[in-house]
Write an enzyme that holds these catalytic residues in place. Structure first.
Site, PDB file in Angstrom:
ATOM      1  CD1 TRP B 344      20.359  29.005  -5.000  1.00  0.00           C
ATOM      2  CD2 TRP B 344      22.388  29.691  -5.611  1.00  0.00           C
ATOM      3  NE1 TRP B 344      21.276  28.227  -4.349  1.00  0.00           N
ATOM      4  CE2 TRP B 344      22.530  28.635  -4.709  1.00  0.00           C
ATOM      5  CE3 TRP B 344      23.535  30.297  -6.134  1.00  0.00           C
ATOM      6  CZ2 TRP B 344      23.782  28.147  -4.314  1.00  0.00           C
ATOM      7  CZ3 TRP B 344      24.764  29.812  -5.740  1.00  0.00           C
ATOM      8  CH2 TRP B 344      24.880  28.758  -4.845  1.00  0.00           C
ATOM      9  CG  HIS B 345      24.872  33.846  -7.173  1.00  0.00           C
ATOM     10  ND1 HIS B 345      24.561  33.335  -8.406  1.00  0.00           N
ATOM     11  CD2 HIS B 345      26.024  33.244  -6.809  1.00  0.00           C
ATOM     12  CE1 HIS B 345      25.498  32.481  -8.769  1.00  0.00           C
ATOM     13  NE2 HIS B 345      26.388  32.395  -7.818  1.00  0.00           N
ATOM     14  N   GLY B 346      21.761  35.916  -4.404  1.00  0.00           N
ATOM     15  CA  GLY B 346      21.512  36.854  -3.323  1.00  0.00           C
ATOM     16  C   GLY B 346      20.257  37.654  -3.551  1.00  0.00           C
TER      17      GLY B 346
END
Lengths: 86, 521
Positions: B344-346
């Site tokens: 989700w973060h990247g």
């Protein structure tokens, strides 16, 4: 089922789970008051409660519970609703 | 337009506040519509081209929400939810992960092709998930009405639109109805103090650390092997930068919302004070933890626990839990959830590694909680004696994981961690700081050490902004107060002067353009 009855049976469940026969649940008891009642134990409590009370919880309901009283009320409501459905 | 900029603080914000207070006299509806308009302008100021995408996402999701409420049929609702989840994730996936998968596929096939970059629309990770939580709760029958105006404000409200806190409809929707949008001295005061502390954290502390930390990361990325002192300074410096940056942003978001009479959930509770990694996640990016627990971890763990119960296998039974049950019901969902958190973060292997480190650390922490009473039965003694080790291990784990959060690649992050354990040998400062020097304790290293000392002191010792303001209920979901020797914030001349000094320092630090680290998500 009455909320009071649900809370009493929930106390038995907690005692079995945490191996502590002196544990007493009041409606105001929160996770902070019971050593070991963390997110991991909570899953175990919910599934064991499902088995003992013959109900099914939605995951969103788990997250809304803030104390033992709400847990008992939820069980009382669910057992009532499921009895009516039968 | 970012929070820490002159146009925002001295142009946009005063106009929005004045408009809200004036229109609130006509009623809550006028104030809400004004806040919606202001939020759309705020978003469009970044890149108006992506405004239709944001609005399109909202209109489609709202249409599905209305349809779900209208049909009372449970299985139709479930199908609509599946459709919505798939649609939202495809949209997010296209913008966020296409390049990553094409690059990975290219690397596997040994092709050297560069694909045209896809610009990530600001805030898409946040607004996608916020809408999905609402749809999931409608599917579960928890919501009976969903007015478009409330839905729109819930998603676009500018304090949280770009980087959270991830708000829950249960917190926001009732507030929209009951909030008093008129000017209230108490709201302005509490809001301004939060805004000031957040601004100071960002422009003075986080940006000050970044000036010294970023060159070290760049050096590591270009292949320079950092010596232990520089590698530790880079890692710990970045952990502090990240904390001040993101918690500063969150303080500002809460302050901005409070000025117009709305409260947002607590997002940071001094995470660096945590004495276990489980506790760390209950203090760091709390709104994400809550989201992941409610919508990923719990459903997964419950499903696995039920399956074991149905098969007659032992489940989680407090101290009597078996390791097989632990593996199936705790380790597996924990690792999965944190892996997804990394994703989700990247889009990048370094984020996956960040997630995996935390997944493994959380699993080990839970396993230790299970095993510890057998190994060290005296709980009171354990709690009294072992906490320094718990704190150090937690801080170390979080710091090392954050190296990959900042590094441009897995290799660059590994270069820093290798330096920390001395694999790069002992050498002088990296070339980014000018001519190599023989005195490795002087110059930038000394400066960075002072910054780290001050930063650690501020992060570990005093109460945080929300604790200081506790008696004004600055945030939703604050844990009960612990005993504190520190004076609480009060409406006195002394606190006014202190706040003013922070505000001056914060505003003087505005000179440069420095985006919040979390805006990239």
């Amino acid at each position: 089922m009455e909320t009071v009855t649900a809370l009493a049976r929930l106390t038995d469940l907690f005692r079995d789970m945490f191996g502590d026969d002196t544990l007493i649940l009041t409606p105001e008891t929160t996770a902070a008051d019971v050593p070991g009642w963390d997110s991991m134990a909570h899953i175990g409590l919910m599934v064991e409660a499902e088995r003992r009370f013959g109900v099914t919880f939605q995951t969103v309901e788990m997250e809304e519970l803030t104390n033992a009283g709400e847990f008992a009320t939820l069980i009382a409501r669910k057992t009532g609703a499921e009895a009516r459905a039968r | 337009m970012i929070f820490n900029s002159y146009p925002f603080l001295f142009g946009f914000l005063p106009v929005v506040l004045a408009g809200t207070f004036l229109l609130a006299r006509l009623g809550a509806r006028a104030a809400q519509l004004w806040l919606i308009l202001a939020s759309l302008v705020f978003y469009a100021a970044w890149n108006a081209r992506y405004l239709p995408l944001l609005l399109g996402s909202i209109v489609c999701n709202h249409a599905i929400a209305v349809q779900m409420i209208r049909t009372r049929n449970v299985s139709t609702r479930a199908w609509l939810l599946r459709f919505a989840v798939a649609g939202n994730l495809l949209l997010l996936g296209y913008y966020k992960y296409t390049g990553f998968f094409l690059d990975t596929a290219g690397a596997i096939a040994c092709l050297d092709i560069s694909w045209p970059a896809i610009v990530l629309p600001l805030g898409i990770s946040f607004y996608t998930f916020q809408q999905l939580t609402l749809l999931a709760d409608i599917a579960a029958g928890r919501i009976e009405t969903c007015r478009f105006r409330d839905f729109l404000l819930f998603v676009v409200f500018f304090p949280h639109l770009i980087a959270g806190p991830i708000v829950h409809h249960r917190d926001m929707m009732p507030q929209f109805e009951t909030a008093d949008y008129r000017m209230k001295p108490e709201n302005i005061a509490v809001g301004l103090v939060l805004l000031t502390i957040g601004l100071f954290k960002k422009t003075v502390l986080a940006d000050g650390l970044a000036d010294l930390v970023s060159p070290l990361f760049h050096a590591a990325e270009s292949g320079h092997g950092l010596s232990p002192a520089y590698a530790w300074a880079a890692a710990v410096g970045f952990a502090l930068q990240m904390y001040f940056d993101f918690s500063g942003y969150s303080d500002m978001a809460l302050g901005l919302a409070r000025m117009v009479g709305l409260k947002l959930p607590m997002n940071f509770n001094s995470p660096l004070k945590a004495r276990s990694i489980v506790e760390y996640w209950s203090r760091w990016h709390m709104s994400l933890t809550r989201f992941l627990t409610a919508y990923v971890y719990n459903p997964l763990a419950m499903a696995l626990a039920r399956r074991r119960a149905a098969a007659g296998q032992p489940g989680l039974a407090g101290p009597k839990t078996t390791w097989a049950a632990f593996g199936a019901i705790v380790a597996l969902p924990t690792l999965t959830t944190m892996f997804l958190s990394g994703l989700w973060h990247g889009a990048g292997n370094q984020y996956l590694l960040f997630g995996l480190i935390h997944g493994v650390a959380l699993t080990v922490n839970h396993a230790w909680r299970l095993a510890r009473p057998k190994i060290w039965p005296d709980t009171a003694r354990y709690q009294r004696l072992a906490w320094p080790a718990g704190w150090a291990l937690t801080f170390l784990t979080a710091t090392v994981a954050l190296v990959w959060f900042h590094a441009a690649s897995v290799a660059a992050g590994w270069n820093i961690v290798a330096g920390m354990v001395g694999l790069n040998g002992v050498s002088g400062p990296p070339p980014v700081f000018g001519e190599p020097r023989t005195d490795i304790v002087g110059g930038p290293l000394l400066q960075l050490s002072v910054w780290i000392g001050v930063g650690l002191g501020l992060a570990l010792v005093p109460p945080n902004a929300l604790e200081l303001l506790r008696s004004w209920q600055p945030a939703l979901g604050m844990p009960p107060a612990a005993a504190s020797r520190w004076p609480a914030f009060a409406l006195t001349r002394g606190w006014a002067c202190a706040t003013a000094a922070l505000a001056v320092a914060g505003v003087l630090g505005l000179g440069r353009v420095s985006e919040f680290l979390y805006w990239q998500f």
